[in-house]
Motif scaffolding. Structure first.
Motif, PDB file in Angstrom:
ATOM      1  N   LYS A   1      16.458  40.948  64.738  1.00  0.00           N
ATOM      2  CA  LYS A   1      15.264  40.732  64.875  1.00  0.00           C
ATOM      3  C   LYS A   1      14.776  39.329  64.634  1.00  0.00           C
ATOM      4  N   ALA A   2      15.107  38.913  63.647  1.00  0.00           N
ATOM      5  CA  ALA A   2      14.910  37.621  63.256  1.00  0.00           C
ATOM      6  C   ALA A   2      15.101  36.516  64.355  1.00  0.00           C
ATOM      7  N   MET A   3      16.132  36.765  64.922  1.00  0.00           N
ATOM      8  CA  MET A   3      16.476  35.699  66.030  1.00  0.00           C
ATOM      9  C   MET A   3      15.380  36.018  67.049  1.00  0.00           C
ATOM     10  N   ASP A   4      14.952  37.040  67.550  1.00  0.00           N
ATOM     11  CA  ASP A   4      14.209  37.585  68.532  1.00  0.00           C
ATOM     12  C   ASP A   4      12.842  37.279  68.202  1.00  0.00           C
ATOM     13  N   LEU A   5      12.258  37.593  67.130  1.00  0.00           N
ATOM     14  CA  LEU A   5      10.908  37.451  66.626  1.00  0.00           C
ATOM     15  C   LEU A   5      10.466  36.519  65.768  1.00  0.00           C
ATOM     16  N   GLY A   6      11.330  35.805  65.093  1.00  0.00           N
ATOM     17  CA  GLY A   6      11.072  34.794  64.106  1.00  0.00           C
ATOM     18  C   GLY A   6      11.162  35.553  62.619  1.00  0.00           C
ATOM     19  N   PHE A   7      11.694  34.682  61.655  1.00  0.00           N
ATOM     20  CA  PHE A   7      11.699  35.194  60.424  1.00  0.00           C
ATOM     21  C   PHE A   7      10.582  35.748  59.493  1.00  0.00           C
ATOM     22  N   THR A   8       9.346  35.296  60.130  1.00  0.00           N
ATOM     23  CA  THR A   8       8.124  35.776  59.254  1.00  0.00           C
ATOM     24  C   THR A   8       7.377  36.773  59.912  1.00  0.00           C
ATOM     25  N   HIS A   9       8.048  37.531  61.057  1.00  0.00           N
ATOM     26  CA  HIS A   9       7.319  38.583  61.906  1.00  0.00           C
ATOM     27  C   HIS A   9       7.564  39.842  60.869  1.00  0.00           C
ATOM     28  N   PRO A  10       6.326  40.424  60.938  1.00  0.00           N
ATOM     29  CA  PRO A  10       6.244  41.718  59.974  1.00  0.00           C
ATOM     30  C   PRO A  10       7.441  42.777  60.077  1.00  0.00           C
ATOM     31  N   SER A  11       7.819  42.790  61.412  1.00  0.00           N
ATOM     32  CA  SER A  11       9.000  43.765  61.516  1.00  0.00           C
ATOM     33  C   SER A  11      10.171  43.107  60.784  1.00  0.00           C
ATOM     34  N   VAL A  12      10.542  41.822  60.754  1.00  0.00           N
ATOM     35  CA  VAL A  12      11.494  41.342  60.150  1.00  0.00           C
ATOM     36  C   VAL A  12      11.359  41.381  58.410  1.00  0.00           C
ATOM     37  N   VAL A  13      10.127  41.117  58.148  1.00  0.00           N
ATOM     38  CA  VAL A  13       9.895  41.381  56.748  1.00  0.00           C
ATOM     39  C   VAL A  13      10.202  42.814  56.221  1.00  0.00           C
ATOM     40  N   ASP A  14       9.633  43.787  57.183  1.00  0.00           N
ATOM     41  CA  ASP A  14       9.846  45.124  56.682  1.00  0.00           C
ATOM     42  C   ASP A  14      11.422  45.480  56.427  1.00  0.00           C
ATOM     43  N   CYS A  15      12.203  44.981  57.364  1.00  0.00           N
ATOM     44  CA  CYS A  15      13.645  45.118  57.361  1.00  0.00           C
ATOM     45  C   CYS A  15      14.213  44.612  56.286  1.00  0.00           C
ATOM     46  N   SER A  16      13.537  43.592  55.792  1.00  0.00           N
ATOM     47  CA  SER A  16      14.187  42.558  54.522  1.00  0.00           C
ATOM     48  C   SER A  16      13.999  43.442  53.585  1.00  0.00           C
ATOM     49  N   GLN A  17      12.863  43.939  53.387  1.00  0.00           N
ATOM     50  CA  GLN A  17      12.440  45.071  52.000  1.00  0.00           C
ATOM     51  C   GLN A  17      13.129  46.121  52.052  1.00  0.00           C
ATOM     52  N   GLU A  18      13.512  46.828  53.220  1.00  0.00           N
ATOM     53  CA  GLU A  18      14.412  47.951  53.186  1.00  0.00           C
ATOM     54  C   GLU A  18      15.701  47.489  52.927  1.00  0.00           C
ATOM     55  N   LEU A  19      16.314  46.326  53.157  1.00  0.00           N
ATOM     56  CA  LEU A  19      17.626  45.837  52.817  1.00  0.00           C
ATOM     57  C   LEU A  19      17.498  45.458  51.339  1.00  0.00           C
ATOM     58  N   ASP A  20      16.583  44.988  50.940  1.00  0.00           N
ATOM     59  CA  ASP A  20      16.358  44.798  49.319  1.00  0.00           C
ATOM     60  C   ASP A  20      16.473  46.250  48.649  1.00  0.00           C
ATOM     61  N   VAL A  21      15.857  47.379  49.076  1.00  0.00           N
ATOM     62  CA  VAL A  21      16.005  48.653  48.486  1.00  0.00           C
ATOM     63  C   VAL A  21      17.466  49.028  48.399  1.00  0.00           C
TER      64      VAL A  21
END
Length: 57
Positions: free
Chosen positions: A24-44
């Protein structure tokens, strides 16, 4: 004692989520809301894994 298969399951989930986030980060950029949400899920998942490891010690 934490079930070893539960830790294995978490490790697999972490790797899957990490790969999804990277794509997602490669396609949308690291600050895209979808990438941030995914990052938060990974943190959990990482926090759950850390707690599982600490309980085993």
């Amino acid at each position: 004692m934490v079930n070893i298969s539960f830790k294995h399951f978490l490790k697999m989930e972490i790797e899957i989520k990490r790969k999804i986030m990277y794509r997602k980060a490669m396609d949308l950029g690291f600050t895209h809301p979808s990438v941030v949400d995914c990052s938060q899920e990974l943190d959990v998942l990482l926090n759950k894994y850390s707690k599982a490891i600490n309980k085993a010690s």
